[in-house]
Every structure is written in C-alpha cells, then in structure tokens.
Design a protein around this motif. Structure first.
Motif, PDB file in Angstrom:
ATOM      1  N   LEU A   1       0.837  -1.195   0.000  1.00  0.00           N
ATOM      2  CA  LEU A   1       0.000   0.000   0.000  1.00  0.00           C
ATOM      3  C   LEU A   1       0.872   1.245   0.000  1.00  0.00           C
ATOM      4  O   LEU A   1       1.968   1.256   0.567  1.00  0.00           O
ATOM      5  N   ASP A   2       0.345   2.284  -0.626  1.00  0.00           N
ATOM      6  CA  ASP A   2       0.977   3.598  -0.568  1.00  0.00           C
ATOM      7  C   ASP A   2       0.041   4.506   0.230  1.00  0.00           C
ATOM      8  O   ASP A   2      -1.106   4.729  -0.181  1.00  0.00           O
ATOM      9  N   VAL A   3       0.513   4.990   1.365  1.00  0.00           N
ATOM     10  CA  VAL A   3      -0.319   5.786   2.274  1.00  0.00           C
ATOM     11  C   VAL A   3       0.195   7.216   2.291  1.00  0.00           C
ATOM     12  O   VAL A   3       1.375   7.458   2.581  1.00  0.00           O
ATOM     13  N   LYS A   4      -0.699   8.161   1.971  1.00  0.00           N
ATOM     14  CA  LYS A   4      -0.380   9.586   2.041  1.00  0.00           C
ATOM     15  C   LYS A   4      -1.346  10.260   3.011  1.00  0.00           C
ATOM     16  O   LYS A   4      -2.538   9.945   3.012  1.00  0.00           O
TER      17      LYS A   4
ATOM     18  N   GLU B   1      -6.713  13.582   6.583  1.00  0.00           N
ATOM     19  CA  GLU B   1      -7.098  12.943   5.319  1.00  0.00           C
ATOM     20  C   GLU B   1      -6.039  11.893   4.981  1.00  0.00           C
ATOM     21  O   GLU B   1      -4.855  12.207   4.884  1.00  0.00           O
ATOM     22  N   ALA B   2      -6.466  10.635   4.852  1.00  0.00           N
ATOM     23  CA  ALA B   2      -5.556   9.536   4.508  1.00  0.00           C
ATOM     24  C   ALA B   2      -5.957   8.978   3.148  1.00  0.00           C
ATOM     25  O   ALA B   2      -7.100   8.570   2.949  1.00  0.00           O
ATOM     26  N   GLN B   3      -5.016   8.979   2.217  1.00  0.00           N
ATOM     27  CA  GLN B   3      -5.228   8.412   0.883  1.00  0.00           C
ATOM     28  C   GLN B   3      -4.449   7.111   0.797  1.00  0.00           C
ATOM     29  O   GLN B   3      -3.231   7.090   0.917  1.00  0.00           O
ATOM     30  N   ILE B   4      -5.168   6.005   0.606  1.00  0.00           N
ATOM     31  CA  ILE B   4      -4.576   4.670   0.598  1.00  0.00           C
ATOM     32  C   ILE B   4      -4.702   4.093  -0.804  1.00  0.00           C
ATOM     33  O   ILE B   4      -5.804   3.972  -1.337  1.00  0.00           O
ATOM     34  N   GLN B   5      -3.566   3.730  -1.403  1.00  0.00           N
ATOM     35  CA  GLN B   5      -3.543   3.212  -2.765  1.00  0.00           C
ATOM     36  C   GLN B   5      -3.053   1.770  -2.765  1.00  0.00           C
ATOM     37  O   GLN B   5      -2.063   1.422  -2.113  1.00  0.00           O
TER      38      GLN B   5
ATOM     39  N   GLU C   1      -4.759  17.804  -8.280  1.00  0.00           N
ATOM     40  CA  GLU C   1      -3.643  16.880  -8.378  1.00  0.00           C
ATOM     41  C   GLU C   1      -3.956  15.706  -9.299  1.00  0.00           C
ATOM     42  O   GLU C   1      -3.101  14.845  -9.534  1.00  0.00           O
ATOM     43  N   LYS C   2      -5.207  15.636  -9.792  1.00  0.00           N
ATOM     44  CA  LYS C   2      -5.625  14.571 -10.709  1.00  0.00           C
ATOM     45  C   LYS C   2      -5.417  13.191 -10.105  1.00  0.00           C
ATOM     46  O   LYS C   2      -4.849  12.287 -10.709  1.00  0.00           O
ATOM     47  N   LEU C   3      -5.875  13.030  -8.879  1.00  0.00           N
ATOM     48  CA  LEU C   3      -5.761  11.737  -8.222  1.00  0.00           C
ATOM     49  C   LEU C   3      -6.967  10.883  -8.574  1.00  0.00           C
ATOM     50  O   LEU C   3      -8.099  11.357  -8.554  1.00  0.00           O
ATOM     51  N   GLY C   4      -6.742   9.594  -8.847  1.00  0.00           N
ATOM     52  CA  GLY C   4      -7.839   8.694  -9.174  1.00  0.00           C
ATOM     53  C   GLY C   4      -8.459   8.120  -7.929  1.00  0.00           C
ATOM     54  O   GLY C   4      -8.281   6.944  -7.635  1.00  0.00           O
ATOM     55  N   VAL C   5      -9.164   8.908  -7.166  1.00  0.00           N
ATOM     56  CA  VAL C   5      -9.741   8.463  -5.898  1.00  0.00           C
ATOM     57  C   VAL C   5     -11.092   7.818  -6.160  1.00  0.00           C
ATOM     58  O   VAL C   5     -11.965   8.415  -6.783  1.00  0.00           O
ATOM     59  N   THR C   6     -11.267   6.580  -5.688  1.00  0.00           N
ATOM     60  CA  THR C   6     -12.523   5.883  -5.890  1.00  0.00           C
ATOM     61  C   THR C   6     -13.549   6.362  -4.867  1.00  0.00           C
ATOM     62  O   THR C   6     -13.227   6.958  -3.853  1.00  0.00           O
ATOM     63  N   THR C   7     -14.816   6.095  -5.126  1.00  0.00           N
ATOM     64  CA  THR C   7     -15.883   6.454  -4.197  1.00  0.00           C
ATOM     65  C   THR C   7     -16.229   5.252  -3.340  1.00  0.00           C
ATOM     66  O   THR C   7     -15.990   4.110  -3.716  1.00  0.00           O
ATOM     67  N   PHE C   8     -16.799   5.517  -2.185  1.00  0.00           N
ATOM     68  CA  PHE C   8     -17.210   4.440  -1.294  1.00  0.00           C
ATOM     69  C   PHE C   8     -18.482   3.815  -1.838  1.00  0.00           C
ATOM     70  O   PHE C   8     -19.409   4.494  -2.223  1.00  0.00           O
ATOM     71  N   GLY C   9     -18.495   2.514  -1.815  1.00  0.00           N
ATOM     72  CA  GLY C   9     -19.683   1.786  -2.240  1.00  0.00           C
ATOM     73  C   GLY C   9     -20.097   0.797  -1.169  1.00  0.00           C
ATOM     74  O   GLY C   9     -19.614   0.818  -0.039  1.00  0.00           O
TER      75      GLY C   9
ATOM     76  N   PRO D   1      -6.428  -2.930  -8.116  1.00  0.00           N
ATOM     77  CA  PRO D   1      -5.015  -2.547  -8.274  1.00  0.00           C
ATOM     78  C   PRO D   1      -4.874  -1.116  -8.782  1.00  0.00           C
ATOM     79  O   PRO D   1      -5.576  -0.698  -9.696  1.00  0.00           O
ATOM     80  N   MET D   2      -3.994  -0.364  -8.139  1.00  0.00           N
ATOM     81  CA  MET D   2      -3.664   1.023  -8.452  1.00  0.00           C
ATOM     82  C   MET D   2      -4.793   2.001  -8.146  1.00  0.00           C
ATOM     83  O   MET D   2      -4.668   3.192  -8.443  1.00  0.00           O
ATOM     84  N   ASP D   3      -5.883   1.541  -7.546  1.00  0.00           N
ATOM     85  CA  ASP D   3      -6.949   2.445  -7.124  1.00  0.00           C
ATOM     86  C   ASP D   3      -6.596   3.061  -5.770  1.00  0.00           C
ATOM     87  O   ASP D   3      -5.842   2.490  -4.976  1.00  0.00           O
ATOM     88  N   THR D   4      -7.188   4.231  -5.522  1.00  0.00           N
ATOM     89  CA  THR D   4      -6.940   4.969  -4.278  1.00  0.00           C
ATOM     90  C   THR D   4      -8.266   5.247  -3.582  1.00  0.00           C
ATOM     91  O   THR D   4      -9.263   5.534  -4.236  1.00  0.00           O
ATOM     92  N   ARG D   5      -8.264   5.153  -2.284  1.00  0.00           N
ATOM     93  CA  ARG D   5      -9.450   5.481  -1.490  1.00  0.00           C
ATOM     94  C   ARG D   5      -9.068   6.490  -0.421  1.00  0.00           C
ATOM     95  O   ARG D   5      -7.988   6.425   0.163  1.00  0.00           O
TER      96      ARG D   5
END
Length: 435
Positions: free
Chosen positions: A172-175, A189-193, A247-255, A262-266
């Motif tokens: 995981l990549d955590v920002k 705010e935590a972005q987890i990829q 920043e053009k981040l590909g952040v997915t929505t909660f479902g 793979p390679m998605d960010t939440r």
C-alpha cells in the motif's frame, strides 16, 4: 531465489516449501459464430473442458483451483508460512537431529523454529516436519536460513545449511494531510492506494489517536443517506476534494463493497478533538504534533489477511502567536441589516506572561459592529481564556467575511489584528431564515 553452498554427501535431505493458498484457474475462451468455418467446434470444445463452468463456458473464471507454481510475491504486513521437511534418504538410523530455521532481515535475525530440542533418532525413510509462521514487518531482502545437524551411526557429527532469499514488497501507498481548524480540531485525510497486482478487501481502516485526542470517523452515512458531518467539516471536505481534483488523483468512491482494485486509491477522513482535560490548557494543545497512527487490515483473493500499522503521524503545530481568537458560535445565515450575535473565545497562549487587553472593532464595507469599541477586557492570565459575546450586522447581501477585530496588549503596546475569522450568508429580510 535459492543460494546454497557446494553440495556434500549427507544422509538427510532438506526440503523447504512456502505455504500459500491456491488461485482460481482461468482459461481463455475461444469461440466463433455458427456461420463461421469452425461451426460449433470451438463451443463444443469449451463445453467439454472440465475447467469451465457449465452453462457459462465463455467466462474466463472457472471452478477449479490452481496450486502455486512459483514462490510468488510476499507483501509487508502478510504472514509468511513455510513447510520444512527433513527426510532420511539413507538406510541408517540417524541420531540427535536438530533443525533450526532463522529469518535474516536487514536489521535483525529471528528464530522461527517451533522447538529447540533435538530429535533422538530418525529411522530410514522417515521425516521430521515443521511449519513456521512469521508476520512480515520489514520490506526489502529476507533470507530464510535452515540448518540441520545430526550424528551418524559411526558417531560423526554432520551439519549443513540452506539459504532461501526472497524480497518483501510494499502493498500500500499511504499519504496523509492535516487540516487545523480554529476550534482546536484536527482533520486527517488519509489516501490509501493499492499498489499490488490483485484486488483487496479493506476490512478495517481506523485511526488510533494519541492520548490527548478523541477521534471520530467521517467515512459513513446515516440511514437517510446524508453524510454525518458539520458545516465546518463539510467545507473542509470540499477543500480537500478540490485539491485532489487539481492533483488529478484517481480516488474511488465508497460503495457497498470495500474492494480496492489494483492502483486504485481510497480517501478516508477523520476528525480529532482534544479531550476535555487538555482542551482547557491552550499551551499544551498548541504544541501537540503527535496525532496517532493508522491501523489498516485487508484480505486478498482467497482470504489471506494482511495488516499494516503506520508510525506515529505528526502534524505541523499551528502558530497562534501570543493571543488566539476563535469562534465558539456564529449563525450560518442572517438577515440583511438585522443585528446578529457571535461568541468569540480569546486565549492567552503564553505560558508565562499576563496580558491586559483592549478590544477595538473596526467596520468594513459590508460588516458593521454594534457596541463600544476600545473597551477594556481586563487581565488575562497565562494559558487562560475568556468568552466574549459580540453583536454586528451586514449591509450587503451574499457571503460576507467577518473582519475588523483588534486586540491590544497595553503592557507591551502590541496590537493583534484578526480579519476573515468567519463567513456568514446574508439574505434579504423578505426571506425567512431558518434557525
């Protein structure tokens, strides 16, 4: 990768195998239309293939499982399991067999053997089996060192080792980003990829706060489908979404399902509030930098669990200066040219010096203060605070900024200016303002 010393003639054979779960078998469907030259040949072959699903032969996913064909990838936070077997290939009885398994990392050497006692004897065609487990907590190169010592019938002591080298990858990549609110609240705010090649089921993502804070998760909705956040939290969320778009981040929505491809960010959002016993001590909260740590638990395709816990997250402590002014209460919407009330909190952030404060209220083009400007507020002791009720009105419609407060410390002859401390929506008096 296996790196072994030159082979010697030994009575015992050592085998080491990694224990992993199988994968779902996939096949590539080959089909065509009936009017094509092969006719129904391809379709019939797929129907006869035992690996396909009956009635859904064109699906790539079958009902069979495939045993691991290679060592595979090992990710940080997963549990490494291995099967160790020592077999007596000779026709002699071997005595005092001791099997030892160590894991060498870049920083330490760990003993993974379940037992440290030797086996008295091992007859021909018999074996000693052991299963080792280890939760991987470091990335980089790992070396599994398996050593076997024994004694032959002639009393000769024998010894040999085998080395198994593997890499531990980052799953995981955590920002993280911090937002300091005026009310001493801290928003994280935590972005987890997911940077692996397979999907993950995010079982738990939680924040363990430091001793001075309580935490509230802002990642759920109520039964009515409305997000459970305050107005200030909503504004901060909009600000974060704007930054992510830039920043053009590909952040997915909660479902309804917590899968991370793979390679998605939440994105996860948390609100930390100071505990009551610390909130009253402005000097302590002002300098707090340690916020807490994230605890992340996930599962992969067939239920293998992984867990990561970040180090202590630290924020840049806000600089409030000697005097801090914050809002305790303010209406969201007010009527044009009608007085409304706000409550301010003034805190002496100094830990040593008492202040003698004077309040001045300066009108702006749209905001007009009601009351006496230049009044004495009295002495304010170190790390103490006072609440102040003020009245003002707006002469212009729209979203207006509250500005124009000045605090002067008569001891040091120093003036502190406070502008844009809040915003209110001003509407025509013909429109009814809901309380």
């Amino acid at each position: 990768m296996e790196v072994n010393p030159p082979k010697q003639e030994h009575l015992l054979a050592l085998k080491v195998m990694r224990l992993t779960k199988p994968t779902l078998f996939t096949n590539i469907p080959v089909t065509c239309e009936e009017k094509d030259l092969p006719g129904d040949l391809f379709n019939q072959l797929m129907r006869d293939d035992p690996s396909t699903v009956n009635g859904a032969e064109i699906l790539m996913l079958g009902e069979m499982l495939t045993l691991p064909q290679n060592f595979g990838n090992i990710f940080l936070g997963e549990t490494f399991s291995s099967y160790i077997s020592v077999h007596n290939d000779s026709n002699q009885v071997v005595k005092d067999i001791l099997v030892k398994a160590d894991l060498q990392t870049s920083s330490q050497r760990l003993n993974l053997s379940a037992s440290s006692s030797a086996v008295a004897e091992l007859k021909p065609d018999c074996c000693i089996d052991d299963v080792i487990h280890h939760e991987v907590k470091e990335i980089g190169t790992h070396i599994l060192v398996c050593a076997v010592s024994y004694t032959t019938q002639g009393g000769e002591k024998m010894y040999f080792r085998k080395f198994f080298k593997f890499q531990v990858l980052k799953p995981l990549d955590v920002k993280t980003k911090f937002y300091n609110a005026e009310t001493d609240e801290v928003f994280l705010e935590a972005q987890i990829q997911n940077i692996t090649t397979s999907p993950m089921f995010m079982e738990k993502v939680s924040l363990e706060p430091s001793i001075m804070y309580n935490v509230a998760e802002l990642n759920s909705v109520n039964l009515a489908g409305e997000c459970e956040v305050s107005m200030e939290q909503f504004i901060l969320m909009l600000q974060m979404i704007k930054e992510m778009m830039m920043e053009k981040l590909g952040v997915t929505t909660f479902g309804s399902r917590a899968y991370l491809q793979p390679m998605d960010t939440r994105q996860y959002l948390y609100c930390l509030k100071p505990k009551k016993e610390f909130a009253e001590k402005a000097g302590i909260i002002k300098g707090v930098t340690v916020i807490g740590k994230l605890d992340i638990v996930w599962k992969t395709n067939l239920g293998e669990r992984g867990r990561l816990q970040t180090s202590q997250l630290q924020r840049m402590a806000p600089g409030y200066g000697d005097v801090r002014l914050s809002l305790e209460a303010i209406p969201d919407t007010v009527n044009l040219e009608e007085p409304f009330h706000i409550t301010c909190k003034i805190t002496n952030c100094s830990s040593e010096r008492t202040m003698d404060l004077v309040l001045e209220m300066c009108n702006t083009n749209s905001i007009h203060w009601c009351g006496i400007s230049g009044r004495q507020l009295g002495k304010l002791h170190p790390s103490s605070s006072l609440c102040l009720a003020l009245t003002l009105l707006s002469s212009v419609q729209g979203l207006q900024s509250v500005s124009g407060l000045r605090l002067t410390d008569t001891f040091l002859k120093r003036t502190y200016e406070y502008d844009d401390i809040a915003q209110v929506c001003v509407v025509s008096s013909a429109i009814k303002v809901e309380s």
